[in-house]
Design a protein around this motif. Structure first.
Motif, PDB file in Angstrom:
ATOM      1  N   ASN A 276       0.815  -1.218   0.000  1.00  0.00           N
ATOM      2  CA  ASN A 276       0.000   0.000   0.000  1.00  0.00           C
ATOM      3  C   ASN A 276       0.845   1.263   0.000  1.00  0.00           C
ATOM      4  O   ASN A 276       0.571   2.196  -0.760  1.00  0.00           O
ATOM      5  CB  ASN A 276      -0.906   0.024   1.239  1.00  0.00           C
ATOM      6  N   ASN A 280       1.172   3.488  -3.149  1.00  0.00           N
ATOM      7  CA  ASN A 280       0.679   4.873  -3.108  1.00  0.00           C
ATOM      8  C   ASN A 280       1.694   5.833  -3.724  1.00  0.00           C
ATOM      9  O   ASN A 280       1.333   6.711  -4.490  1.00  0.00           O
ATOM     10  CB  ASN A 280       0.449   5.314  -1.664  1.00  0.00           C
ATOM     11  N   LYS A 283       1.623   5.424  -7.342  1.00  0.00           N
ATOM     12  CA  LYS A 283       0.357   5.873  -7.925  1.00  0.00           C
ATOM     13  C   LYS A 283       0.181   7.391  -7.855  1.00  0.00           C
ATOM     14  O   LYS A 283      -0.276   8.015  -8.798  1.00  0.00           O
ATOM     15  CB  LYS A 283      -0.779   5.189  -7.163  1.00  0.00           C
ATOM     16  N   HIS A 284       0.570   7.977  -6.726  1.00  0.00           N
ATOM     17  CA  HIS A 284       0.243   9.399  -6.532  1.00  0.00           C
ATOM     18  C   HIS A 284       1.399  10.346  -6.859  1.00  0.00           C
ATOM     19  O   HIS A 284       1.259  11.550  -6.670  1.00  0.00           O
ATOM     20  CB  HIS A 284      -0.236   9.635  -5.097  1.00  0.00           C
ATOM     21  N   GLY A 342      -6.827   2.472   1.428  1.00  0.00           N
ATOM     22  CA  GLY A 342      -5.483   1.909   1.602  1.00  0.00           C
ATOM     23  C   GLY A 342      -4.814   2.290   2.909  1.00  0.00           C
ATOM     24  O   GLY A 342      -4.344   1.443   3.662  1.00  0.00           O
TER      25      GLY A 342
HETATM   26 MG   LIG Z   1      -3.684   3.723  -1.655  1.00  0.00          MG
END
Ligand SMILES: [Mg+2]
Ligand SMILES: Nc1ncnc2c1ncn2[C@@H]1O[C@H](COP(=O)(O)OP(=O)(O)O)[C@@H](O)[C@H]1O
Length: 382
Positions: A276, A280, A283-284, A342
């Protein structure tokens, strides 16, 4: 003396002795039957123990007459109802409820909102006193602030969950109707619709599996604890994400102290933590970001950091970051594929392992998640 007279005297003496022997238990029995208010020593002990127990309850308890004059109360009742030690008269909403209960002879329940901002629930019931026609009123005062707060959070979560589940379904069904009306040769629009539908279904799958994970964690399903080499576990997880990171042009590295104590942990859940947090960051954060996973041993803890030099998180969002379904909405976008669950999953996993998680972040500088896990036995790994 004749023999007959001697016989009568002996029988009379025996009768006297017998009555004297019986008098003590019989009088004790009748005294107890006729005056039940006079408790035995063991009854007094029981009453005293009961009172100690009642005084220690987290609920406020009181007994009053029907005019609200206090006959007894525990200190919690004084505290919750803001009564002085010298106050023996109930007033305001409490008195009104006591009088109503005395009149109705039914359980009366009412929520008080005192000026202090507390949320108190008051339950009162009137009862006839034994052996008299007088009534006394018993009351229980409960602090329901925390309970009401949890209920509000739960309602909020259900509303958000409903919205999160409904939106992809609406989008998918819109695209299905659109595709039905498309001429066969319009392959381009069809492909675009399929892409949107695929991404919405992915979002839905992600959301539902995260809901399941969270409910397993919150149902206190037992963890499968075993000695875990956390360095090796983190490395495996990072390796499995390298492909994804490369696709986005993000570099992920890991730095671990050579000898880390093994920790008692649930391998499966611990993997989720790294998946996670590193997930993250990938992803971010935009292409070119560097992500570093750091592991060290500090006192009796393992310190884990997942740091990136990405866009950072605004200060106003930080206190809410671990809340369920909390996402930082970027203007004009429907955010990414995330469910917003998440980080609440990560927090719950860390807490169930006896650890804690915090976040440090600065806009345009990056974000660092810091976890401390207790190392337990402290055996050394290689
Ligand atoms: Mg997440
Ligand atoms: N490393 C990070 N950098 C910037 N923002 C982040 C990072 N990690 C999390 N966030 C923000 O926190 C929000 C909540 O994260 P999370 O609970 O994992 O939900 P999501 O499913 O959206 O990933 C994300 O929507 C994102 O906006």
């Amino acid at each position: 003396l004749s023999l007959d007279l001697l016989g009568v005297i002996i029988v009379a003496l025996m009768f006297l002795c017998l009555s004297a022997a019986l008098a003590v238990p019989v009088s004790w029995y009748w005294r107890r039957r006729l005056s039940p208010r006079q408790p035995l020593r063991s009854d007094t002990d029981k009453a005293r123990r009961m009172e100690t127990f009642l005084r220690a309850l987290p609920e406020g308890l009181f007994l009053s007459d029907r005019e609200g004059r206090l006959l007894w109360c525990n200190s919690r009742a004084r505290e919750l109802l803001a009564l002085d030690r010298t106050d023996f008269q109930l007033g305001g909403e409490v008195l009104t409820l006591v009088q109503r209960a005395a009149h109705s002879r039914q359980l009366e329940v009412h929520e008080l909102s005192p000026a202090s901002g507390a949320r108190l629930q008051l339950r009162v019931l009137s009862q006839q006193q034994a052996g008299s026609d007088k009534h006394s009123v018993g009351g229980i005062v409960t602090d329901v602030a925390e309970q009401r707060h949890q209920e509000e959070l739960y309602r909020h979560l259900i509303r958000n969950m409903w919205h999160e589940l409904k939106t992809p379904l609406v989008i998918v069904s819109m695209h299905i109707s659109k595709m039905r009306q498309l001429p066969n040769e319009d392959a381009e629009t069809r492909a675009a619709s399929l892409d949107v539908m695929e991404s919405e279904v992915e979002r839905l799958t992600n959301l539902t599996s995260n809901i399941l994970l969270l409910s397993r964690l919150e149902s206190e399903e037992p963890l499968h604890l075993e000695p875990v080499n956390i360095g090796a576990l983190a490395e495996q997880e990072v390796i499995s994400l390298l492909g994804l990171a490369e696709q986005k042009g993000i570099r992920v590295s890991i730095q671990s102290a050579l000898q880390l104590p093994r920790i008692q942990a649930d391998r499966g859940w611990l993997r989720q933590v790294f998946a996670n947090l590193v997930g993250n960051a990938i992803k971010h954060c935009p292409s070119g970001t560097q992500v570093e996973v750091r592991l060290a041993s500090e006192n009796k803890d393992i310190a884990i950091e997942v740091a990136d030099n990405g866009p950072g998180i605004p200060e106003d969002d930080l206190p809410h970051l671990f809340e369920k379904l909390y996402r930082i909405q970027k203007e004009g976008t429907r955010s990414t594929q995330g469910s917003g669950l998440g980080l609440s999953i990560v927090k719950k996993i860390v807490e169930r392992h006896g650890g804690e998680i915090t976040v440090k972040s600065k806009v345009d500088a990056g974000t660092t998640f810091v976890i401390r896990l207790p190392a337990g036995e402290g055996k050394l790994t290689n």
